[in-house]
Design a protein around this motif. Structure first.
Motif, short mmCIF file in Angstrom:
data_model
loop_
_atom_site.label_atom_id
_atom_site.label_comp_id
_atom_site.label_asym_id
_atom_site.label_seq_id
_atom_site.Cartn_x
_atom_site.Cartn_y
_atom_site.Cartn_z
N ASP A 75 0.83 -1.22 0.00
CA ASP A 75 0.00 0.00 0.00
C ASP A 75 0.86 1.26 0.00
O ASP A 75 0.46 2.29 -0.54
N GLU A 200 -1.31 4.34 -0.45
CA GLU A 200 -1.24 5.29 0.67
C GLU A 200 0.23 5.58 0.98
O GLU A 200 0.82 5.01 1.90
N ARG A 363 -7.00 2.48 -0.86
CA ARG A 363 -5.85 2.90 -0.03
C ARG A 363 -5.32 1.75 0.82
O ARG A 363 -4.14 1.76 1.19
N SER A 364 -6.17 0.79 1.16
CA SER A 364 -5.74 -0.30 2.06
C SER A 364 -6.01 -1.66 1.43
O SER A 364 -6.10 -2.65 2.13
#
Length: 622
Positions: A75, A200, A363-364
């Motif tokens: 990530d 991210e 994002r995750s």
């Protein structure tokens, strides 16, 4: 099939080759090590069994410890560069493995096996989180199918190659050269993987494997559908590990077969999963079709149970070979059941993998996939423990173990489907649209991919809502007559799909107003709502007048309206042609039905009469 076109694109081919070469290399090295432990003469039978179990544990332990860290790294950093670093690490690990092979140093080989598991644990989250970024939405199922196929073919290839090379005259040198060559090819293919954006970049990596493990699982549980999908995938790996582990014992001890028969059974199972995975893209029509998940679960249990009964009829002979085994009809039934268990396993797992990738937070996403890898590893370990308890502790045969797994699969499926109604709903819709009808859809790109909108359509049959739900890539809230929504048994189905019951104002002002409140709330939450403005099914085949309710809806919530038309459904068992619906025998099966959409209408241009004319034009278009 469309997924094979991906093999001509840079977006997919280098990635596919990288992961397939890595899976082949892992299984080649691991199985050479297991054969060395079993046949080197360095260990007694009891010590050899202990070493084999130690080797299996050393390979899978990093998936618990390092998958959560791998998810964070995937990530945080650009994925293609991270893959190249991991493939360089594989070259170094395989160089150490080659040295340990040359020295015939088993402790060193075990250490290398642990490092291989660590490299695979770090690679897993990045490879599966890469696909949603590199592939288009309609390619996601096909891409997952190809990866699943490649993985199981690589597992089989590595296993078979290990057996062939181990018995050759220059086994050590051949294995050394092959594992180094495969690692090098994997790195070269990784250099062609296109760059992707980090999910991210500001993420602070937690290097504590235990606390991050807890955090990763907790984060995955926030999305209940995704987490239950993870559990369902992990159950697939429980089943797969059970079969792959027990098939050699079954072939040798129950069928009396020679090593070639062991290879045949493993090949049938692995190729079956590969074929089932590839069939998914065809069955799903290029979208993430959740309806295939119950279909896969049903097939696993049906053929798993029949495998037990087929096993009672097999002809057993000492040291039987492949051709002798295939010459008996009873044996072919067992082989067919085994193939179909694995085919339906492929159908079951591919949509689940695609669902996790599609619905995870971008994002995750890699951390969610890391949670999936951890749960997969846990269920594979549990599979080994359960097999030991049932076979060694309770005295069950391998066939009885397979029967237990098939029956328990029914319970697991019922639990998952009772918790995620969408799976069962999509199965019913998929069955209807692929058994009774051949559904063609045109210009459905006019339906917005996100945000609120109202779909308006002519009303011909009692299955109109199901047909529309079957072709829409987004969930749809349907507004329907309360008498239909409250039909016995069917009302539970309509509750699952969150249908909005409505009736005329004069019949029940309360239900009328509640319906408009529910429609307004759904639109405010960005959902798709479908209404049938005629208010009733046609009894003549001609479209009825559109009611003014659509104007009231848009006046409260100014959202775009998409006109749609259903063609070819008039005259079906579910329509009022030739008498009331359901009152006559079905006359048509697999008949052609078309759903077509027109460009969306802006809120300030919406009128009931104008929408009626647009739908009428769609119906009259050839």
């Amino acid at each position: 099939m469309n997924q094979f076109r991906l093999m001509t694109t840079r977006r997919f081919l280098p990635f596919f080759l990288t992961q397939a070469l890595g899976a082949f290399n892992d299984n080649l090295f691991k199985n050479v090590l297991l054969l060395m432990i079993a046949f080197s003469g360095l260990y007694s039978q009891q010590a050899g069994v202990a070493m084999v179990n130690l080797a299996a544990g050393l390979f899978i332990l990093p998936f618990f410890l390092l998958s959560p860290i791998g998810g964070q790294l995937a990530d945080k950093y650009e994925k293609s560069a991270l893959i190249r670093r991991l493939k360089l690490a594989e070259i170094a690990i395989m160089a150490a493995g080659a040295l340990a092979l040359y020295l015939q140093y088993v402790p060193g080989l075990l250490a290398v096996l642990f490092l291989m598991g660590a490299q695979s644990a770090l690679f897993g989250p990045v490879k599966f989180s890469l696909m949603p970024q590199q592939l288009r939405e309609h390619e996601l199922v096909g891409g997952n199918a190809m990866v699943e196929m490649g993985t199981f073919v690589a597992i089989l290839g590595g296993t078979v190659t290990a057996g062939l090379l181990f018995s050759s005259e220059h086994a050590t040198m051949l294995v050394m050269g092959l594992i180094l060559g495969l690692a090098g090819l994997g790195y070269l293919s990784s250099r062609a993987i296109p760059a992707t954006q980090a999910g991210e970049p500001a993420l602070t990596v937690n290097w504590n494997p235990l606390t991050q493990l807890v955090r990763t699982i907790r984060q995955a549980r926030r999305n209940r559908t995704v987490f239950l999908s993870i559990l369902a995938i992990s159950w697939f790996w429980f089943i797969g590990a059970t079969y792959l582990t027990q098939l050699p014992h079954f072939a040798r001890d129950v069928l009396g077969g020679n090593p070639q028969l062991v290879t045949l059974l493993l090949t049938v199972f692995s190729v079956g999963i590969a074929c089932g995975s590839l069939v998914c893209e065809k069955l799903s029509g290029g979208q993430v079709e959740l309806g295939l998940i119950p279909l896969g679960a049903i097939g696993i249990s049906v053929f798993g149970i029949d495998l037990y009964f087929a096993g009672q009829q097999v002809v057993v002979a000492q040291n039987v070979g492949v051709m002798a085994f295939l010459s008996t009809g009873e044996n072919l039934r067992l082989l067919f059941d085994l193939a179909m268990v694995s085919v339906f396993g492929g159908v079951y797992v591919v949509p689940l993998n695609a669902l996790i990738q599609q619905r995870s937070d971008a994002r995750s996403r890699a951390r969610t996939i890391a949670a999936n890898n951890v749960m997969n590893a846990l269920l594979m370990v549990l599979s080994a423990l359960v097999s030991v308890v049932l076979i060694n502790g309770l005295g069950l045969s391998v066939l009885q173990l397979f029967l237990v797994v098939a029956v328990v699969n029914i319970a697991v499926a019922c639990y998952v489907f009772s918790q995620v109604h969408e799976f069962l709903l999509r199965f019913l819709v998929w069955s209807l649209t692929h058994v009774m009808y051949r559904v063609k859809h045109t210009q459905l790109s006019h339906i917005p991919e996100e945000g609120p909108a109202v779909l308006v359509c002519n009303h011909v049959s009692y299955v109109d809502a199901l047909l529309i739900a079957g072709v829409s890539r987004r969930p749809v809230r349907f507004v329907m007559d309360k008498d239909i929504a409250n039909l016995p048994l069917v009302k539970y189905f309509f509750t699952w799909i969150k249908a909005i019951p409505i009736c005329a104002h004069g019949k029940s002002p309360k239900i009328y107003h509640q319906a408009f409140e529910a429609i307004s709330e759904a639109l405010e939450q960005g959902e798709l709502v479908c209404i049938f403005p005629e208010g009733k099914l046609t009894r003549t085949g001609e479209m009825n007048e559109f009611k003014k309710g659509i104007e009231l809806i848009i006046s409260r919530n100014p959202v775009p309206v998409v006109p749609m038309a259903l063609k070819g459904i008039w005259g079906s068992f579910f329509s009022h042609r030739h008498g009331r619906a359901f009152s006559k025998l079905p006359r048509r099966f697999w008949s052609k039905v078309e759903i077509v959409a027109a460009p969306k209408v802006a809120p300030d241009a919406v009128t009931a009469l104008g929408l009626q004319k647009k739908v009428q034009r769609l119906l009259s278009t050839v």
